[in-house]
Design a protein around this motif. Structure first.
Motif, mmCIF file in Angstrom:
data_model
loop_
_atom_site.group_PDB
_atom_site.id
_atom_site.type_symbol
_atom_site.label_atom_id
_atom_site.label_comp_id
_atom_site.label_asym_id
_atom_site.label_seq_id
_atom_site.Cartn_x
_atom_site.Cartn_y
_atom_site.Cartn_z
ATOM 1 N N SER A 150 0.850 -1.184 0.000
ATOM 2 C CA SER A 150 0.000 0.000 0.000
ATOM 3 C C SER A 150 0.885 1.232 0.000
ATOM 4 O O SER A 150 1.771 1.369 0.857
ATOM 5 N N LYS A 151 0.701 2.095 -0.988
ATOM 6 C CA LYS A 151 1.449 3.344 -1.115
ATOM 7 C C LYS A 151 2.957 3.101 -1.080
ATOM 8 O O LYS A 151 3.709 3.848 -0.451
ATOM 9 N N GLY A 152 3.375 2.048 -1.758
ATOM 10 C CA GLY A 152 4.795 1.759 -1.875
ATOM 11 C C GLY A 152 5.408 1.068 -0.688
ATOM 12 O O GLY A 152 6.613 0.760 -0.699
ATOM 13 N N ALA A 153 4.626 0.800 0.364
ATOM 14 C CA ALA A 153 5.132 0.127 1.568
ATOM 15 C C ALA A 153 4.658 -1.319 1.581
ATOM 16 O O ALA A 153 3.514 -1.611 1.204
ATOM 17 N N LEU A 154 5.529 -2.230 2.017
ATOM 18 C CA LEU A 154 5.103 -3.605 2.250
ATOM 19 C C LEU A 154 4.582 -3.693 3.672
ATOM 20 O O LEU A 154 5.277 -3.330 4.633
ATOM 21 N N ARG A 155 3.357 -4.187 3.823
ATOM 22 C CA ARG A 155 2.708 -4.268 5.109
ATOM 23 C C ARG A 155 2.262 -5.699 5.376
ATOM 24 O O ARG A 155 2.190 -6.532 4.459
ATOM 25 N N ILE A 156 1.921 -5.965 6.622
ATOM 26 C CA ILE A 156 1.461 -7.296 7.016
ATOM 27 C C ILE A 156 0.313 -7.132 8.001
ATOM 28 O O ILE A 156 0.288 -6.191 8.810
ATOM 29 N N VAL A 157 -0.649 -8.054 7.928
ATOM 30 C CA VAL A 157 -1.786 -8.038 8.833
ATOM 31 C C VAL A 157 -2.150 -9.484 9.146
ATOM 32 O O VAL A 157 -1.941 -10.379 8.321
ATOM 33 N N GLY A 158 -2.683 -9.725 10.336
ATOM 34 C CA GLY A 158 -3.160 -11.050 10.671
ATOM 35 C C GLY A 158 -4.359 -11.416 9.819
ATOM 36 O O GLY A 158 -5.125 -10.552 9.379
ATOM 37 N N ALA A 159 -4.540 -12.695 9.594
ATOM 38 C CA ALA A 159 -5.640 -13.148 8.746
ATOM 39 C C ALA A 159 -7.000 -12.777 9.328
ATOM 40 O O ALA A 159 -8.004 -12.763 8.609
ATOM 41 N N GLU A 160 -7.048 -12.482 10.634
ATOM 42 C CA GLU A 160 -8.295 -12.031 11.264
ATOM 43 C C GLU A 160 -8.405 -10.514 11.287
ATOM 44 O O GLU A 160 -9.358 -9.969 11.852
ATOM 45 N N GLY A 161 -7.435 -9.828 10.679
ATOM 46 C CA GLY A 161 -7.470 -8.368 10.633
ATOM 47 C C GLY A 161 -6.711 -7.700 11.756
ATOM 48 O O GLY A 161 -6.789 -6.472 11.902
ATOM 49 N N ASP A 162 -5.955 -8.451 12.543
ATOM 50 C CA ASP A 162 -5.246 -7.899 13.687
ATOM 51 C C ASP A 162 -3.790 -7.599 13.337
ATOM 52 O O ASP A 162 -3.222 -8.188 12.440
ATOM 53 N N GLY A 163 -3.191 -6.680 14.080
ATOM 54 C CA GLY A 163 -1.755 -6.448 14.029
ATOM 55 C C GLY A 163 -1.227 -5.862 12.745
ATOM 56 O O GLY A 163 -0.066 -6.124 12.383
ATOM 57 N N ASP A 164 -2.013 -5.045 12.074
ATOM 58 C CA ASP A 164 -1.522 -4.466 10.819
ATOM 59 C C ASP A 164 -0.328 -3.549 11.091
ATOM 60 O O ASP A 164 -0.351 -2.719 12.009
ATOM 61 N N ARG A 165 0.713 -3.688 10.261
ATOM 62 C CA ARG A 165 1.915 -2.872 10.442
ATOM 63 C C ARG A 165 2.740 -2.880 9.164
ATOM 64 O O ARG A 165 2.601 -3.755 8.315
ATOM 65 N N ALA A 166 3.603 -1.878 9.057
ATOM 66 C CA ALA A 166 4.510 -1.787 7.919
ATOM 67 C C ALA A 166 5.781 -2.560 8.215
ATOM 68 O O ALA A 166 6.351 -2.450 9.306
ATOM 69 N N LEU A 167 6.222 -3.353 7.254
ATOM 70 C CA LEU A 167 7.510 -4.040 7.366
ATOM 71 C C LEU A 167 8.620 -3.280 6.656
ATOM 72 O O LEU A 167 9.787 -3.381 7.037
ATOM 73 N N ALA A 168 8.271 -2.548 5.610
ATOM 74 C CA ALA A 168 9.267 -1.766 4.872
ATOM 75 C C ALA A 168 8.558 -0.582 4.242
ATOM 76 O O ALA A 168 7.622 -0.760 3.464
ATOM 77 N N GLU A 169 8.983 0.619 4.601
ATOM 78 C CA GLU A 169 8.348 1.828 4.098
ATOM 79 C C GLU A 169 9.301 2.587 3.195
ATOM 80 O O GLU A 169 10.505 2.660 3.450
ATOM 81 N N PRO A 170 8.782 3.160 2.105
ATOM 82 C CA PRO A 170 9.654 3.865 1.158
ATOM 83 C C PRO A 170 10.293 5.099 1.777
ATOM 84 O O PRO A 170 9.651 5.831 2.533
ATOM 85 N N GLU A 171 11.550 5.302 1.436
ATOM 86 C CA GLU A 171 12.267 6.464 1.951
ATOM 87 C C GLU A 171 11.855 7.753 1.252
ATOM 88 O O GLU A 171 11.965 8.841 1.823
ATOM 89 N N ASP A 172 11.406 7.631 -0.001
ATOM 90 C CA ASP A 172 10.909 8.801 -0.732
ATOM 91 C C ASP A 172 9.949 8.321 -1.806
ATOM 92 O O ASP A 172 9.677 7.120 -1.937
ATOM 93 N N ALA A 173 9.458 9.259 -2.594
ATOM 94 C CA ALA A 173 8.410 8.948 -3.565
ATOM 95 C C ALA A 173 8.896 8.079 -4.720
ATOM 96 O O ALA A 173 8.084 7.532 -5.469
ATOM 97 N N HIS A 174 10.203 7.947 -4.879
ATOM 98 C CA HIS A 174 10.749 7.154 -5.977
ATOM 99 C C HIS A 174 10.926 5.677 -5.613
ATOM 100 O O HIS A 174 11.246 4.868 -6.476
ATOM 101 N N VAL A 175 10.724 5.337 -4.343
ATOM 102 C CA VAL A 175 11.027 3.990 -3.859
ATOM 103 C C VAL A 175 9.739 3.223 -3.587
ATOM 104 O O VAL A 175 8.767 3.784 -3.063
ATOM 105 N N THR A 176 9.732 1.952 -3.942
ATOM 106 C CA THR A 176 8.657 1.050 -3.544
ATOM 107 C C THR A 176 9.260 -0.218 -2.966
ATOM 108 O O THR A 176 10.347 -0.644 -3.368
ATOM 109 N N TYR A 177 8.546 -0.807 -2.032
ATOM 110 C CA TYR A 177 8.899 -2.123 -1.496
ATOM 111 C C TYR A 177 7.789 -3.107 -1.857
ATOM 112 O O TYR A 177 6.608 -2.822 -1.677
ATOM 113 N N GLY A 178 8.195 -4.254 -2.383
ATOM 114 C CA GLY A 178 7.233 -5.316 -2.626
ATOM 115 C C GLY A 178 6.532 -5.266 -3.965
ATOM 116 O O GLY A 178 5.610 -6.057 -4.194
ATOM 117 N N LEU A 179 6.945 -4.379 -4.855
ATOM 118 C CA LEU A 179 6.341 -4.295 -6.181
ATOM 119 C C LEU A 179 7.380 -4.573 -7.255
ATOM 120 O O LEU A 179 8.563 -4.262 -7.084
#
Length: 708
Positions: A150-179
Motif C-alpha cells: 500500500s502506497k509503496g510500503a510492504l505491510r502485514i496483517v493477521g488473517a483475522e485483521g489484527d496487528g496491521d503494520r509496515a515491514l518496509a516503508e519507502p524512503e521517498d516517492a521514488h522507492v517502492t517495497y514489494g512491487l
C-alpha cells in the motif's frame, strides 16, 4: 440484444475476445479436494468471481462475489492498480487475481483497493481493515498472515485483521517495497515484488528505486484540463530502476541480499520453497550471462549455483528456476541447438521437444509445456502439449491437435485444451489419465466459425495459417491478400486453436485471403529460429514476403493486391512492409508501432539490438523513421493508416507521431487515427469494434475494392 443478433466486431469487443465467462487462474489444493478458479457470470460480464469446485462430485461453490462484497458499489482502481493491470494485459474486472496459503484453504485478493480474504472450505469472504489502496495481497504459507503493498510500503496483517503494520516503508516517492518495477513486469514477466518463506517467518522483499530513470509525460490532448501523467520509462540505452532485495522478518528487521548488482542488475526470477535455500536468477544487462544464486537468509550472502552464458541472448521461462524435491536445480536452457529441460547437470529432454515452461515439479516427475522440436517425426504446426518428464523418459498427457496447458497438484490436474475445430477451450479435471469433470464455461459462442488451414510456406517452412472467405469456391478466382501477423518475438500467432483466428476469419469474410505467418524471431520452433533476428528485426518482414510467395501456388492469392495489418510489433512489421517492400505490399494498417527503436524499453530492445550508444547503425537500420527506414527503395508510395492510443504507456504515441512527421517531411501521404484515452490494450468496447470496421474500410479503399 442476443449474441445471434450481434455483428462479429461488436461481439468480439463485448466479450473481450471471447474470454469473458471462461474459467481461468486455476489452483489445485495439495489434498486434491478443491479446484479454485475465477470466472465471470456470462460471456459479456467483466466481473470475475472466485469459485471452488469439488473434483469428485463436480459441485461448484461461489466463494466471493464482488457485487455482494462491494454492496453494489462501483469498483474503484488506484492508478497503481491500473498500471499493474496494463502490465499483465488484464482487461476484466472484479477479482482478477488471487493468492492462497500452502494448504489452499485461505485465499487473499484485492478488490476496489481493499484486502479481502476467503475461507475456501467454508465459502465465506470478508474485508480486512487495512490502509489502502492495496496491491497484491498474499497469505503466508501457514495462513496466519497477509502481506500486501500500500502506497509503496510492504505491510502485514493477521488473517483475522489484527496487528496491521509496515515491514518496509519507502524512503521517498521514488522507492517502492514489494512491487515489480516497470521493466520486470513488462518484459521479464515478474509481476511480484515479495516472496514468503516456506516457514512463514520472513519474506524476501524487492526494493525498487526509479529515481535514476528518465521521466516522460503522457497527456490526453482531448482533456487539456488534466495534468499529464508522469511515467518513469527506461528507454534503450538509458538508466533502469535500481533494484535491491532484502530478507525481512515479521517485525521489520531486514538483511540485504548481496550479489554483484553492477554486473547483474536484472533481478529476473525469485524462488523460495522447502526444497532449498532462496533461489535467485540475475541477468547481466546485455542478457548474455546470468547466474543462479542461493541465498543465506541469515547473512544475505549468496553463492553461485550455476552460470548460463549465450553469445546471442538468454531467454526467461515460466516456472524456473526452481528446486527439485531432492535439491537439484531445475532450469530450461538452450543446449545443442535445442531448448531442453535440465535437472541438475542432466538434460531430461532433447531435440524432439522445444520446452516452453515448467508447469509443476512433483516428487517423481516434472510437468512441462512444450512444442515439437525440429527433429520431431512429423510437423505439429501450431500445437503445444503437456508432458510428464522424469529420469525414465517423456510421456505426453494431452491428446489431440490443439494448444494445451495444465495446472497440477499431486495426482490431480486441470488440463485446458483449445482445438482448431471447436470455439473456446475446455477445462477438464483429470486424475490418472481419467477425466473427472469439465469445468463449466459461460463464454459466448462466436457468430462466425474460423476455417483455418495450418501449413508451411517458403523454403524455410515458415509456419502459416490461411483463411478464405466462408463458402469460397475455386471458381470465385484469386482474392486480394491480407497479411495479418504479429510476426515477432514472444508472439506466436500460428496456433492450432479456433478462437485465435476469429478476427482473421472476419477479415477473410470481407473478401480477403488472410495469411498469418510466424517467421524468424517468433517463438515455438527452435532457439536458432528465434535468435536469427539479433541486430536485424527486418528479417521478420522478409519472412512475410517469403511466406506469401511460398503460398501463392497453393492458395488463391492475388499478388497484385496485398495489404498488411498489425498491432505493436505487428504494427512495426506493417510499416516496414510498405516502406521497404512496396513492390510486394500495397497498403498497411500500422497499429501502435515501435517506429524509433531508441524509444522502446531497455530489457526488450537491448536484447535484440544491443546498446544504442555502441551500435547506432543497428538502431538506424531497424528504425522506420531514419534514412534506412524511409529508404529510396520506395519511390512507390503506398497507403498507410497509422493508429495509436494516446494513453499508451508501453509503446508511447511519440512513435506514431514521429513516423507521421517523417512521412510528411518525405512527402509521403498517409492517414493517422489517434485514439483518445486508449492504452496499448484498446479494451473499450466501442473502440475495439469500430477499429475493425475502420480498418476494413481503409483496406478496401486502398486496394481499390470499395465496390466489393
Amino acid at each position: 440484444m442476443t449474441s445471434a443478433n450481434l455483428s462479429f466486431p461488436r461481439q468480439h469487443a463485448r466479450t473481450q475476445r471471447f474470454t469473458l465467462g471462461a474459467p481461468r487462474a486455476f489452483t489445485v489444493s495439495p489434498d486434491e479436494t478443491r479446484v479454485i478458479f475465477l470466472r465471470s457470470a456470462s460471456g459479456t460480464d467483466r466481473t470475475n468471481r472466485l469459485w471452488v469446485l469439488d473434483p469428485v462430485s463436480g459441485q461448484e461453490r461461489l466463494v466471493a462475489d464482488p457485487e455482494a462484497l462491494l454492496g453494489g458499489s462501483a469498483e474503484r482502481l488506484s492508478p497503481q492498480e491500473r498500471a499493474r493491470r496494463e502490465r499483465t494485459r488484464e482487461g476484466s474486472a472484479g477479482i482478477v487475481s488471487y493468492a492462497v496459503d500452502a494448504a489452499a484453504e485461505l485465499a487473499a485478493f484485492a478488490l476496489s483497493g481493499k484486502v479481502y480474504v476467503a475461507e475456501l472450505r467454508a465459502g465465506t469472504a470478508r474485508a480486512l481493515p487495512v490502509p489502502g489502496p492495496v496491491i497484491d495481497p498474499r497469505p503466508s504459507p501457514d495462513g496466519r498472515h497477509i502481506a500486501y503493498v500500500s502506497k509503496g510500503a510492504l505491510r502485514i496483517v493477521g488473517a483475522e485483521g489484527d496487528g496491521d503494520r509496515a515491514l518496509a516503508e519507502p524512503e521517498d516517492a521514488h522507492v517502492t517495497y514489494g512491487l515489480a518495477e516497470f521493466i520486470a513486469a513488462e518484459e521479464m514477466h515478474r509481476f511480484r515484488g515479495f516472496w514468503w518463506s516456506p516457514d512463514s517467518d520472513r519474506l524476501l522483499v524487492a526494493r525498487a528505486d526509479d529515481s535514476p530513470v528518465q521521466r516522460w509525460w503522457i497527456a490526453d490532448p482531448a482533456h487539456p484540463e488534466r495534468r499529464p501523467t508522469e511515467v518513469a520509462y527506461p528507454a534503450a540505452g538509458t538508466a533502469n530502476a535500481d533494484v535491491r532485495l532484502f530478507v525481512t522478518d515479521l517485525e521489520g528487521a531486514r538483511t540485504e541480499v548481496v550479489w554483484d548488482r553492477a554486473a547483474f542488475p536484472y533481478l529476473a526470477q525469485v524462488h523460495w520453497s522447502s526444497a532449498g535455500a532462496p533461489l535467485l536468477l540475475v541477468q547481466a544487462r546485455d542478457q548474455r550471462s546470468q547466474r543462479y544464486l542461493a541465498v543465506d537468509p541469515e547473512s544475505g550472502e549468496t553463492r553461485i549455483v550455476h552460470v548460463d552464458e549465450d553469445p546471442v541472448w538468454l531467454d526467461l521461462f515460466g516456472g524456473v528456476p526452481a528446486w527439485a524435491p531432492d535439491g537439484r536445480l531445475v532450469r530450461i536452457v538452450d543446449e545443442g541447438g535445442a531448448r531442453v529441460l535440465a535437472v541438475g547437470d542432466r538434460p531430461l529432454t532433447g531435440a524432439q521437444l522445444h520446452v516452453q515452461a515448467v508447469l509443476d515439479i512433483g516428487d517423481s516427475d516434472i510437468l512441462i509445456s512444450a512444442v515439437a522440436g525440429e527433429e520431431a517425426a512429423a510437423p505439429e504446426i501450431g500445437e503445444s502439449h503437456v508432458y510428464r518428464v522424469n529420469e525414465l523418459g517423456i510421456e505426453r498427457i494431452s491428446e489431440g491437435v490443439g494448444v494445451h496447458s495444465a495446472v497440477r497438484s499431486g495426482d490431480l490436474t486441470v488440463l485446458v485444451s483449445a482445438t482448431p475445430d471447436e470455439p473456446g477451450s475446455a477445462a477438464w479435471v483429470v486424475r490418472d489419465g481419467k477425466r473427472l469433470v469439465r469445468i463449466a464455461s459461460f463464454a459466448q459462442e462466436p457468430v462466425l466459425s474460423a476455417g483455418v488451414t495450418l501449413t508451411e510456406g517458403g523454403a524455410r517452412r515458415i509456419p502459416c495459417a490461411v483463411l478464405l472467405p466462408t463458402g469460397y469456391q475455386e471458381s470465385d478466382g484469386p482474392l486480394p491478400v491480407l497479411m495479418d501477423p504479429y510476426g515477432g518475438p514472444h508472439g506466436r500467432r500460428v496456433v492450432a486453436a479456433h478462437n485465435a483466428h476469429l478476427t482473421s476469419q472476419w477479415f477473410a469474410d470481407q473478401g480477403f485471403a488472410v495469411v498469418v505467418a510466424d517467421g524468424r524471431g517468433a517463438p515455438g520452433r527452435s532457439p536458432a529460429w528465434e535468435k536469427a533476428v539479433r541486430d536485424n528485426l527486418v528479417l521478420t518482414m522478409e519472412d512475410q514476403v517469403e511466406a506469401l510467395h511460398g503460398l501463392a501456388g497453393r492458395f488463391p492469392l492475388d499478388l497484385s493486391r496485398v495489404a498488411i495489418r498489425g498491432w505493436s510489433f505487428g504494427g512495426y512489421l506493417a510499416g516496414l512492409a510498405v516502406l521497404r517492400r512496396p513492390d510486394v505490399f500495397h497498403a498497411a494498417v500500422v497499429g501502435a508501432p515501435v517506429t524509433d527503436q531508441r524509444l522502446y524499453d531497455t530489457h526488450y530492445t537491448e536484447r535484440y539490438l544491443g546498446d544504442p550508444a555502441r551500435q547506432p547503425e543497428v538502431y538506424a537500420y531497424n528504425s522506420l523513421i531514419t534514412d534506412d527506414g524511409l529508404s529510396e527503395a520506395a519511390e512507390q508510395v503506398r497507403p498507410m493508416l497509422i493508429v495509436h492510443g494516446m494513453g499508451d504507456d508501453n509503446v508511447v504515441v511519440a512513435h506514431a507521431l514521429r513516423l507521421s512527421s517523417a512521412l510528411l517531411a518525405a512527402g509521403r501521404p498517409h492517414e493517422v487515427l489517434p485514439l483518445s484515452g486508449v492504452t496499448h490494450m484498446t479494451p473499450q468496447e466501442q473502440v475495439a469494434e469500430n477499429l475493425l470496421l475502420l480498418q476494413v474500410d481503409f483496406l478496401k479503399r486502398s486496394l481499390g475494392l470499395s465496390g466489393v
